[in-house]
Design a protein around this motif. Structure first.
Motif, PDB file in Angstrom:
ATOM      1  N   GLU A  62       0.876  -1.171   0.000  1.00 42.66           N
ATOM      2  CA  GLU A  62       0.000   0.000   0.000  1.00 42.66           C
ATOM      3  C   GLU A  62       0.911   1.218   0.000  1.00 42.66           C
ATOM      4  N   CYS A  63       0.699   2.123  -0.941  1.00 46.20           N
ATOM      5  CA  CYS A  63       1.582   3.279  -1.106  1.00 46.20           C
ATOM      6  C   CYS A  63       0.745   4.542  -1.261  1.00 46.20           C
ATOM      7  N   LYS A  64       1.106   5.594  -0.485  1.00 49.32           N
ATOM      8  CA  LYS A  64       0.397   6.868  -0.551  1.00 49.32           C
ATOM      9  C   LYS A  64       1.387   7.990  -0.827  1.00 49.32           C
ATOM     10  N   ASN A  68      -2.854  10.667  -2.820  1.00 52.06           N
ATOM     11  CA  ASN A  68      -3.249   9.580  -3.731  1.00 52.06           C
ATOM     12  C   ASN A  68      -2.729   8.257  -3.187  1.00 52.06           C
ATOM     13  N   GLU A  69      -3.435   7.175  -3.509  1.00 55.97           N
ATOM     14  CA  GLU A  69      -3.072   5.868  -2.970  1.00 55.97           C
ATOM     15  C   GLU A  69      -3.157   4.790  -4.041  1.00 55.97           C
ATOM     16  N   ASN A  71      -2.598   0.312  -4.355  1.00 58.80           N
ATOM     17  CA  ASN A  71      -2.385  -0.986  -3.719  1.00 58.80           C
ATOM     18  C   ASN A  71      -1.980  -1.951  -4.814  1.00 58.80           C
ATOM     19  N   LEU A 102      -0.653   7.808  -8.548  1.00 61.98           N
ATOM     20  CA  LEU A 102       0.043   8.644  -7.554  1.00 61.98           C
ATOM     21  C   LEU A 102       0.391  10.014  -8.132  1.00 61.98           C
ATOM     22  N   PRO A 152       7.475   7.698  -0.765  1.00 65.63           N
ATOM     23  CA  PRO A 152       6.051   7.807  -0.394  1.00 65.63           C
ATOM     24  C   PRO A 152       5.840   8.450   0.972  1.00 65.63           C
ATOM     25  N   ASP A 153       4.682   9.090   1.110  1.00 67.16           N
ATOM     26  CA  ASP A 153       4.284   9.632   2.414  1.00 67.16           C
ATOM     27  C   ASP A 153       3.990   8.491   3.383  1.00 67.16           C
ATOM     28  N   LEU A 155       3.963   3.941   3.346  1.00 65.14           N
ATOM     29  CA  LEU A 155       4.127   2.671   2.638  1.00 65.14           C
ATOM     30  C   LEU A 155       3.915   1.550   3.643  1.00 65.14           C
ATOM     31  N   GLU A 161       3.205  -0.766   8.413  1.00 63.70           N
ATOM     32  CA  GLU A 161       3.954   0.387   7.905  1.00 63.70           C
ATOM     33  C   GLU A 161       5.442   0.065   7.837  1.00 63.70           C
TER      34      GLU A 161
END
Length: 186
Positions: A62-64, A68-69, A71, A102, A152-153, A155, A161
């Motif tokens: 999962e990456c933000k 935006n995100e 998976n 993203l 990423p903000d 991950l 996390e």
């Protein structure tokens, strides 16, 4: 030793003899088979490092970034040793199309696919001011290239996390056998 003990227990002392200086064991087939299976499992447990367990081959990512995100699933690749020298973080190499949500504007994507990661980096840094880096790597052919990496903000790997990874945009599409779109080194 275990085979000898099993033979002694099941057959008495007549199973073992020496002829011409060579020791012989006369064992029923089932004892030999049971001894082999037992030895296989005991040696696997002792020296296999858990290799008899089913190993997970994929990781759920999962990456933000910037609200935006995405998976996706990354296949474990022990050969992926790519590390960002500036921060010491490992790099998950992903299909650039996967990263599109993203960074909605597509001009950076064209640069990455054309092998011009430096231009994509410059464009994104001008637009966002942070969140990206370039990591040098060597191709199988021995050519040195740059990979655009996202910092990423947030991950998460398998729901936990993880701050030890960046996500890098591969120069081309990744076609992996089970539909994964990325590779992660462990």
């Amino acid at each position: 030793g275990v085979v000898f003990a099993c033979g002694w227990f099941c057959s008495g002392s007549g199973f073992f003899y020496v002829k011409g200086g060579i020791a012989y064991l006369e064992l029923p087939f089932w004892i030999l088979l049971a001894a082999c299976v037992t030895a296989y499992f005991l040696l696997g447990l002792a020296f296999g490092g858990g290799s008899m367990r089913r190993k997970e081959k994929d990781r759920k990512i999962e990456c933000k970034l910037n609200g935006n995100e995405i998976n996706f699933t990354a296949v474990i690749d022990t050969g992926n040793m790519l590390i960002d020298p500036a921060g010491g973080k490992r790099v998950i190499v992903a299909d650039p199309e996967l990263l599109r949500p993203l960074l909605p504007r597509e001009d950076w994507l064209r640069f990455v696919k054309e092998g011009r990661a430096e231009e994509a980096f410059s464009l994104l840094m001008n637009r966002y001011q942070s969140g990206f880096s370039l990591v040098r790597f060597q191709t199988i052919e021995g050519k040195k290239r740059w990979m655009l990496c996202i910092r990423p903000d947030f991950l998460a790997i398998d729901g936990k996390e993880n701050k030890r990874y960046l996500v890098g945009a591969a120069q081309g599409n990744l076609a992996l056998p089970m539909g994964q779109c990325a590779v992660i080194g462990e």
